[in-house]
Design a protein around this motif. Sequence first.
Motif, PDB file in Angstrom:
ATOM      1  N   LEU A   1       0.833 -16.103  -6.121  1.00  0.00           N
ATOM      2  CA  LEU A   1       1.845 -16.136  -5.053  1.00  0.00           C
ATOM      3  C   LEU A   1       2.054 -17.541  -4.499  1.00  0.00           C
ATOM      4  CD1 LEU A   1       1.092 -12.853  -3.070  1.00  0.00           C
ATOM      5  CD2 LEU A   1       2.687 -13.205  -4.948  1.00  0.00           C
TER       6      LEU A   1
ATOM      7  N   ARG B   1       8.301 -18.442  -7.333  1.00  0.00           N
ATOM      8  CA  ARG B   1       8.558 -17.092  -7.848  1.00  0.00           C
ATOM      9  C   ARG B   1       9.224 -17.162  -9.218  1.00  0.00           C
ATOM     10  NH1 ARG B   1       7.836 -12.965  -3.918  1.00  0.00           N
ATOM     11  NH2 ARG B   1       9.031 -11.374  -5.004  1.00  0.00           N
TER      12      ARG B   1
ATOM     13  N   PRO C   1      -4.496 -13.560  -2.274  1.00  0.00           N
ATOM     14  CA  PRO C   1      -4.753 -12.274  -2.935  1.00  0.00           C
ATOM     15  C   PRO C   1      -5.693 -12.369  -4.135  1.00  0.00           C
ATOM     16  CG  PRO C   1      -2.572 -13.075  -3.488  1.00  0.00           C
ATOM     17  CD  PRO C   1      -3.143 -14.052  -2.491  1.00  0.00           C
TER      18      PRO C   1
ATOM     19  N   LEU D   1       1.357  -1.935  -0.205  1.00  0.00           N
ATOM     20  CA  LEU D   1       1.729  -3.138   0.545  1.00  0.00           C
ATOM     21  C   LEU D   1       1.353  -4.416  -0.215  1.00  0.00           C
ATOM     22  CD1 LEU D   1       2.942  -3.267   3.418  1.00  0.00           C
ATOM     23  CD2 LEU D   1       0.636  -3.725   4.248  1.00  0.00           C
ATOM     24  N   GLY D   2       0.131  -4.481  -0.673  1.00  0.00           N
ATOM     25  CA  GLY D   2      -0.320  -5.658  -1.419  1.00  0.00           C
ATOM     26  C   GLY D   2       0.148  -5.621  -2.863  1.00  0.00           C
TER      27      GLY D   2
ATOM     28  N   ASP E   1       2.863  -4.439  -4.152  1.00  0.00           N
ATOM     29  CA  ASP E   1       4.252  -4.889  -4.253  1.00  0.00           C
ATOM     30  C   ASP E   1       4.347  -6.410  -4.239  1.00  0.00           C
ATOM     31  OD1 ASP E   1       5.485  -2.451  -4.525  1.00  0.00           O
ATOM     32  OD2 ASP E   1       5.766  -2.141  -2.373  1.00  0.00           O
ATOM     33  N   GLN E   2       3.436  -7.047  -3.515  1.00  0.00           N
ATOM     34  CA  GLN E   2       3.445  -8.509  -3.450  1.00  0.00           C
ATOM     35  C   GLN E   2       2.987  -9.140  -4.757  1.00  0.00           C
ATOM     36  OE1 GLN E   2       3.925 -10.666  -0.556  1.00  0.00           O
ATOM     37  NE2 GLN E   2       4.953  -8.873   0.279  1.00  0.00           N
ATOM     38  N   VAL E   3       1.775  -8.784  -5.191  1.00  0.00           N
ATOM     39  CA  VAL E   3       1.209  -9.533  -6.316  1.00  0.00           C
ATOM     40  C   VAL E   3       1.751  -9.076  -7.674  1.00  0.00           C
ATOM     41  CG1 VAL E   3      -0.911 -10.008  -5.025  1.00  0.00           C
ATOM     42  CG2 VAL E   3      -0.877  -8.160  -6.682  1.00  0.00           C
TER      43      VAL E   3
ATOM     44  N   TYR F   1       5.030  -8.425  -8.230  1.00  0.00           N
ATOM     45  CA  TYR F   1       6.481  -8.362  -7.992  1.00  0.00           C
ATOM     46  C   TYR F   1       7.291  -8.424  -9.276  1.00  0.00           C
ATOM     47  CZ  TYR F   1       6.644 -13.485  -8.433  1.00  0.00           C
ATOM     48  OH  TYR F   1       6.554 -14.756  -8.895  1.00  0.00           O
TER      49      TYR F   1
ATOM     50  N   ARG G   1       4.033  -0.409 -10.629  1.00  0.00           N
ATOM     51  CA  ARG G   1       3.340  -0.664  -9.352  1.00  0.00           C
ATOM     52  C   ARG G   1       2.776   0.626  -8.771  1.00  0.00           C
ATOM     53  NH1 ARG G   1       7.741  -4.649  -8.103  1.00  0.00           N
ATOM     54  NH2 ARG G   1       8.761  -3.093  -6.813  1.00  0.00           N
TER      55      ARG G   1
ATOM     56  N   LEU H   1      -5.368  -5.050  -6.361  1.00  0.00           N
ATOM     57  CA  LEU H   1      -4.739  -6.365  -6.490  1.00  0.00           C
ATOM     58  C   LEU H   1      -5.345  -7.178  -7.617  1.00  0.00           C
ATOM     59  CD1 LEU H   1      -4.320  -7.391  -2.759  1.00  0.00           C
ATOM     60  CD2 LEU H   1      -2.885  -5.948  -4.192  1.00  0.00           C
TER      61      LEU H   1
END
Lengths: 296, 270
Positions: free
Chosen positions: A273, A277, B77, B100-101, B103-105, B107, B114, B154
Amino acid sequence: MAFLELNNVSKSFGGQRVLSDINLSIQEGEFVAIVGYSGQGKTTLINLVAGLIKPDQGEVSLEGKPVTGPGPDRGLVFQNYSLLPWLTVQENIALAVDQVFPGWTAAQRLAHIDKYIAMVKLSHAKDRLPKQLSGGMRQRVSVARTLAINPRILLLDEPLGALDALTRGTLQDEIANIWQTERKTVVLITNSVDEALLLADRIIPLTIGPGATLGESVPVTLARPRDRKGVNHDPEFKRLRALVTNQLLAFNAGRKVSLTQKLIRPDILPEDLEAPRVSRPPRRPGEEKHEVILTS
Amino acid sequence: MKKFLDISRLVKTFPTPKGPLTVVRDFDLGVRKGEFITLIGHSGCGKSTVLSMVAGLTDLTSGGIILASKEVTEAGPDRGVVFQAPCLLPWYTAFENVMLGVDQVYYTATSLERRQIAEYYLTIVGLGDSMHKRPSELSQGMRQRCGIARAFALSPKMLLLDEPFGMLDSLTKYELQDVLLDLWQRDQKTALMVTHDVDEALYLSDRVVMMTDGPEATVGDILEVNFPRPRTRKQLMEDPEYYRLREHLIGFLEERSHLRPGKPAMAAAH
């Protein structure tokens, strides 16, 4: 005739059977530990003995007399200390002592209170309010208050459950010492096999509910005082520890069912992250290649 | 030894009204990839502070932490943290808390992938039937299961566990230790866990790092735990070596934890 007797005691709440067919007899001066999982009715059991609730079936009797309600012949120590926040250590204990010994002079009562405060090593803090005490100190006050009313039997409901390991150890040693000198009959409720082994004469496992009941008693004949470190090379300690732990694990194993389920774990790697992106499909571990490239 | 996690000369000082207080001083530790390490010590000795610095949640005063060849400067993460209180968002279900996490890592993955990841970990920890419940409908032990699933989902490089079972009764604790070991073995993670429970440390770890009492806490002693894996509680309890190690740890906590290494009394113990 045993000192404390429970005969075929059962208790339900809202149609759900919590305890069934509890039979227990405890001799005067005995230290008994009841070990079991959370939520299986350990506290219900102690409340029945305390007379705070009544059994649906069966009866509880202390020294041959049926228990019909709470009374000062049974002293309770709860996990949450239950001290009055606006009273000092001394005043909290006085509240109980004044009730139970109304015939004594004020000086007699005060001397009695101070004796028990000293027993739990809180003389320096007797004028403090509960909020000025640590968790371990609060539980000491609660123990002193209970001992000061001179009950026939002590009921300890996970008294050390909320304390850290070190304070817990210190208080275990204090409870063992006090028991050695006072020789009260004690029922200790705990979820710790080690705590039970360090303190009790006899361990009784509580099975898993609904409708939990008492398993077979395990006598603990380890010499006292018991040393937390030294017991580790006592073969009897190891044997008892394995016996009680395996019994409890076996109760729980009976509750488990194994099932096979189809699950998909996509074989993809998380993205970094901190990097900008990207818009490409996720990388898969098999796709990763490490190559040495020489550059000038 | 190739160090996957390298903590060197770590120092943490907090300002207090009475002047600066050095909680941790000259803490050194190297961890191999795939190792399970527990940090054991008394409450308040600074073991959680060390973990929190590795997590990047607390700044370090001096020294350095390198994880997988990269210096740790902030939280991220790549380190999954499991706290004593599971810290779930109360208005989300267990599934949504894990998503929640995820979806972030992940993406770049499809939403189906997911969802599959979250469902996979929630089922493995035993929440297959309860993943759509909110934390208020879950027991303390189930919430902590969710906290574990969230950390593993994650796919972090390292797992950091801060007394994750401290608030559970000893028997629920047994169950969750098995859940944790099972996942750790499946995913071959590197783990650093803080505990004050001697039996927990012996059951889970490859090495137990004993911390001296604070202030100025540091590594007092390290114990290698070489029981074969997968371990069972029954097999450990029958192993005579188990009680020797247990006595060593209890002995450290009761008799030697107040001594900093380097002092004569400590040297005799080695």
